[in-house]
Motif scaffolding. Structure first.
Motif, PDB file in Angstrom:
ATOM      1  N   VAL A 176     -37.650  85.963 110.725  1.00  0.00           N
ATOM      2  CA  VAL A 176     -38.160  86.622 109.517  1.00  0.00           C
ATOM      3  C   VAL A 176     -39.659  86.815 109.689  1.00  0.00           C
ATOM      4  O   VAL A 176     -40.313  86.097 110.463  1.00  0.00           O
ATOM      5  CB  VAL A 176     -37.864  85.802 108.236  1.00  0.00           C
ATOM      6  CG1 VAL A 176     -36.393  85.816 107.904  1.00  0.00           C
ATOM      7  CG2 VAL A 176     -38.385  84.384 108.358  1.00  0.00           C
ATOM      8  N   GLU A 177     -40.190  87.796 108.971  1.00  0.00           N
ATOM      9  CA  GLU A 177     -41.602  88.144 109.171  1.00  0.00           C
ATOM     10  C   GLU A 177     -42.552  87.528 108.157  1.00  0.00           C
ATOM     11  O   GLU A 177     -43.717  87.278 108.469  1.00  0.00           O
ATOM     12  CB  GLU A 177     -41.776  89.676 109.126  1.00  0.00           C
ATOM     13  CG  GLU A 177     -41.165  90.416 110.294  1.00  0.00           C
ATOM     14  CD  GLU A 177     -39.697  90.711 110.112  1.00  0.00           C
ATOM     15  OE1 GLU A 177     -39.016  91.010 111.118  1.00  0.00           O
ATOM     16  OE2 GLU A 177     -39.213  90.636 108.967  1.00  0.00           O
ATOM     17  N   VAL A 178     -42.071  87.313 106.919  1.00  0.00           N
ATOM     18  CA  VAL A 178     -42.982  86.955 105.824  1.00  0.00           C
ATOM     19  C   VAL A 178     -42.456  85.740 105.067  1.00  0.00           C
ATOM     20  O   VAL A 178     -41.241  85.597 104.861  1.00  0.00           O
ATOM     21  CB  VAL A 178     -43.140  88.137 104.827  1.00  0.00           C
ATOM     22  CG1 VAL A 178     -44.098  87.776 103.690  1.00  0.00           C
ATOM     23  CG2 VAL A 178     -43.619  89.395 105.560  1.00  0.00           C
ATOM     24  N   LEU A 179     -43.364  84.877 104.666  1.00  0.00           N
ATOM     25  CA  LEU A 179     -43.036  83.751 103.785  1.00  0.00           C
ATOM     26  C   LEU A 179     -44.199  83.562 102.821  1.00  0.00           C
ATOM     27  O   LEU A 179     -45.366  83.548 103.240  1.00  0.00           O
ATOM     28  CB  LEU A 179     -42.805  82.469 104.591  1.00  0.00           C
ATOM     29  CG  LEU A 179     -42.582  81.174 103.786  1.00  0.00           C
ATOM     30  CD1 LEU A 179     -41.299  81.263 102.961  1.00  0.00           C
ATOM     31  CD2 LEU A 179     -42.532  79.961 104.724  1.00  0.00           C
TER      32      LEU A 179
ATOM     33  N   ASP B  97     -40.868  97.525  99.380  1.00  0.00           N
ATOM     34  CA  ASP B  97     -39.497  97.019  99.466  1.00  0.00           C
ATOM     35  C   ASP B  97     -39.388  96.122 100.692  1.00  0.00           C
ATOM     36  O   ASP B  97     -39.698  96.542 101.808  1.00  0.00           O
ATOM     37  CB  ASP B  97     -38.507  98.178  99.566  1.00  0.00           C
ATOM     38  CG  ASP B  97     -37.058  97.696  99.588  1.00  0.00           C
ATOM     39  OD1 ASP B  97     -36.801  96.581  99.085  1.00  0.00           O
ATOM     40  OD2 ASP B  97     -36.196  98.420 100.117  1.00  0.00           O
ATOM     41  N   MET B  98     -39.011  94.878 100.481  1.00  0.00           N
ATOM     42  CA  MET B  98     -38.735  93.950 101.577  1.00  0.00           C
ATOM     43  C   MET B  98     -37.377  93.320 101.316  1.00  0.00           C
ATOM     44  O   MET B  98     -36.958  93.187 100.166  1.00  0.00           O
ATOM     45  CB  MET B  98     -39.804  92.844 101.653  1.00  0.00           C
ATOM     46  CG  MET B  98     -41.209  93.318 101.946  1.00  0.00           C
ATOM     47  SD  MET B  98     -42.354  91.911 102.272  1.00  0.00           S
ATOM     48  CE  MET B  98     -42.296  91.053 100.681  1.00  0.00           C
ATOM     49  N   ALA B  99     -36.695  92.931 102.386  1.00  0.00           N
ATOM     50  CA  ALA B  99     -35.382  92.305 102.252  1.00  0.00           C
ATOM     51  C   ALA B  99     -35.544  90.795 102.123  1.00  0.00           C
ATOM     52  O   ALA B  99     -36.313  90.174 102.867  1.00  0.00           O
ATOM     53  CB  ALA B  99     -34.517  92.644 103.462  1.00  0.00           C
ATOM     54  N   HIS B 100     -34.815  90.211 101.181  1.00  0.00           N
ATOM     55  CA  HIS B 100     -34.886  88.764 100.957  1.00  0.00           C
ATOM     56  C   HIS B 100     -33.858  88.047 101.814  1.00  0.00           C
ATOM     57  O   HIS B 100     -32.690  88.416 101.857  1.00  0.00           O
ATOM     58  CB  HIS B 100     -34.628  88.457  99.478  1.00  0.00           C
ATOM     59  CG  HIS B 100     -34.521  86.993  99.177  1.00  0.00           C
ATOM     60  ND1 HIS B 100     -33.494  86.449  98.444  1.00  0.00           N
ATOM     61  CD2 HIS B 100     -35.319  85.947  99.533  1.00  0.00           C
ATOM     62  CE1 HIS B 100     -33.674  85.139  98.347  1.00  0.00           C
ATOM     63  NE2 HIS B 100     -34.761  84.814  99.008  1.00  0.00           N
ATOM     64  N   VAL B 101     -34.305  86.974 102.497  1.00  0.00           N
ATOM     65  CA  VAL B 101     -33.415  86.121 103.286  1.00  0.00           C
ATOM     66  C   VAL B 101     -33.525  84.709 102.720  1.00  0.00           C
ATOM     67  O   VAL B 101     -34.584  84.081 102.804  1.00  0.00           O
ATOM     68  CB  VAL B 101     -33.789  86.126 104.780  1.00  0.00           C
ATOM     69  CG1 VAL B 101     -32.829  85.230 105.562  1.00  0.00           C
ATOM     70  CG2 VAL B 101     -33.774  87.540 105.332  1.00  0.00           C
ATOM     71  N   ALA B 102     -32.426  84.247 102.116  1.00  0.00           N
ATOM     72  CA  ALA B 102     -32.432  82.929 101.476  1.00  0.00           C
ATOM     73  C   ALA B 102     -31.945  81.858 102.435  1.00  0.00           C
ATOM     74  O   ALA B 102     -30.924  82.038 103.116  1.00  0.00           O
ATOM     75  CB  ALA B 102     -31.559  82.953 100.226  1.00  0.00           C
TER      76      ALA B 102
ATOM     77  N   ALA C 228     -45.266  97.664 105.242  1.00  0.00           N
ATOM     78  CA  ALA C 228     -44.020  97.650 104.466  1.00  0.00           C
ATOM     79  C   ALA C 228     -43.711  99.036 103.898  1.00  0.00           C
ATOM     80  O   ALA C 228     -42.547  99.443 103.838  1.00  0.00           O
ATOM     81  CB  ALA C 228     -44.134  96.625 103.344  1.00  0.00           C
ATOM     82  N   LYS C 229     -44.744  99.748 103.485  1.00  0.00           N
ATOM     83  CA  LYS C 229     -44.529 101.092 102.934  1.00  0.00           C
ATOM     84  C   LYS C 229     -44.106 102.082 104.028  1.00  0.00           C
ATOM     85  O   LYS C 229     -43.383 103.041 103.758  1.00  0.00           O
ATOM     86  CB  LYS C 229     -45.799 101.575 102.241  1.00  0.00           C
ATOM     87  CG  LYS C 229     -46.059 100.889 100.903  1.00  0.00           C
ATOM     88  CD  LYS C 229     -47.263 101.474 100.177  1.00  0.00           C
ATOM     89  CE  LYS C 229     -47.399 100.851  98.797  1.00  0.00           C
ATOM     90  NZ  LYS C 229     -48.574 101.382  98.041  1.00  0.00           N
TER      91      LYS C 229
ATOM     92  N   LEU D 288     -38.959  94.929 106.652  1.00  0.00           N
ATOM     93  CA  LEU D 288     -39.550  93.594 106.727  1.00  0.00           C
ATOM     94  C   LEU D 288     -38.709  92.609 105.913  1.00  0.00           C
ATOM     95  O   LEU D 288     -38.216  92.942 104.829  1.00  0.00           O
ATOM     96  CB  LEU D 288     -40.985  93.600 106.181  1.00  0.00           C
ATOM     97  CG  LEU D 288     -42.056  94.310 107.011  1.00  0.00           C
ATOM     98  CD1 LEU D 288     -43.401  94.215 106.297  1.00  0.00           C
ATOM     99  CD2 LEU D 288     -42.151  93.717 108.408  1.00  0.00           C
ATOM    100  N   ASN D 289     -38.543  91.409 106.447  1.00  0.00           N
ATOM    101  CA  ASN D 289     -37.800  90.360 105.746  1.00  0.00           C
ATOM    102  C   ASN D 289     -38.760  89.302 105.221  1.00  0.00           C
ATOM    103  O   ASN D 289     -39.716  88.930 105.904  1.00  0.00           O
ATOM    104  CB  ASN D 289     -36.813  89.670 106.699  1.00  0.00           C
ATOM    105  CG  ASN D 289     -35.744  90.619 107.193  1.00  0.00           C
ATOM    106  OD1 ASN D 289     -35.244  91.439 106.433  1.00  0.00           O
ATOM    107  ND2 ASN D 289     -35.390  90.522 108.461  1.00  0.00           N
TER     108      ASN D 289
END
Length: 325
Positions: free
Chosen positions: A201-204, A180-185, A148-149, A155-156
């Motif tokens: 998306v990559e992360v949950l 910093d990661m982007a949030h997807v709601a 992420a850095k 990354l979402n």
């Protein structure tokens, strides 16, 4: 023959009756069905845990405890219903982590989600687990942070909606790890999990039960548990602290709460029965199977826990600028 003054006799009689009153009232409760209001639709973890509690309490007491689902409004519909219900112990809330998030997200509610409810106990918690799509080139939390850095904002991370627990968890990781990661709601955890599996998306980061069924699919990889110790249901998944991020701690918790002003003896009765419940091996097994860990909190401990969580998440929500539509 000396007799005590009549007034003294009356006072003694009244004192004796008063001393008997509390046990009698406690024994009389419940004299009719008790409704446990769940702030979500049927089928989710909160609903499963609440139904387990209602069934167990019915068995232990020989009385009727029924579940009523009142989803919507980010749990405020159910919470408001219980907060405004008669303070007699016959309407309870299956409360959980969202109770401590709502005050900062909805500051103008016509009730106080914290002060207008009296905690009975917190009896289980489901620590959050961080999972990634299987194609993400990270095998542990430290590697994910390094990734992420190396590509800020690329990354979402998914959530079941703005202000939801997984959204809060993602913002917490960003703050703790300095990334910093982007949030997807999404509209619910189901679509979020589906898109994680599909690679959109990559992360949950979510409560373990949400992704338990998909752990062995080969399409997602658990990297860390946001808890102080490893989970009995995921013994091979390290904690965030083991990866060097001890501040990344978040868990959903499950309890019962009554309207403010509910008699102390009713609260005490319910708390005692719940403690009996979580000592039953079959109940503990079912909680663990659902990805939850049994805990035991007194009403005072539960109140302090809820207050601390509300302060913690309120500060994070304000700093991250989280808003809901």
């Amino acid at each position: 023959m000396n007799l005590p003054p009549p007034a003294l006799s009356r006072r003694s009689l009244l004192a004796g009756l008063s001393a008997l009153a509390l046990p009698v009232r406690a024994q009389a409760y419940p004299s009719k069905p008790v409704t446990v209001v769940v702030p979500y639709a049927a089928g989710g973890t909160t609903d499963i845990v609440a139904r387990l509690a209602a069934h167990s309490l019915s068995t232990l007491t020989g009385k009727t405890f029924v579940v009523e689902n009142k989803g919507g409004g980010s749990t405020t519909i159910a919470t408001g219903l219980v907060a405004k219900a008669p303070a007699d112990g016959y309407t309870l809330l299956a409360n959980e982590m969202t109770q401590t998030i709502v005050p900062a997200l909805f500051p103008k509610l016509p009730f106080d989600p914290i002060r207008d409810l009296a905690p009975v106990t917190v009896f289980a918690e489901a620590p959050y687990v961080l999972v990634v799509n299987a194609k993400v080139p990270a095998n542990n939390l430290r590697e994910l942070v390094q990734l992420a850095k190396a590509q800020p904002g690329k990354l979402n991370f998914a959530s079941g909606g703005a202000g939801s627990g997984p959204h809060i968890a993602g913002e917490l990781l960003k703050a703790v790890a300095g990334i910093d990661m982007a949030h997807v709601a999404y509209k619910g955890s189901g679509p979020a999990v589906s898109d994680l599996l599909g690679g959109q998306v990559e992360v949950l980061i979510t409560a373990a039960p949400t992704v338990a069924a998909q752990m062995g699919s080969g399409r997602m990889r658990p990297l860390a548990v946001a808890h102080g110790q490893r989970l009995s249901s995921l013994p091979d998944v390290p904690t965030a602290a083991e990866a060097g991020f001890p501040g990344f701690l978040i868990a959903n918790w499950f309890g019962l709460a009554a309207p403010k002003g509910t008699p102390a003896e009713v609260i005490a009765f319910l708390h005692a029965e719940v403690q009996k419940m979580i000592r039953r091996p079959e109940v503990r097994e079912k909680l663990v199977a659902a990805g939850a860990e049994p805990v035991a909190m007194t009403p005072d401990q539960a109140a302090r826990h809820i207050d601390a969580e509300a302060r913690r998440w309120g500060e994070l929500i304000r700093k991250a600028g989280i808003k809901v539509d």
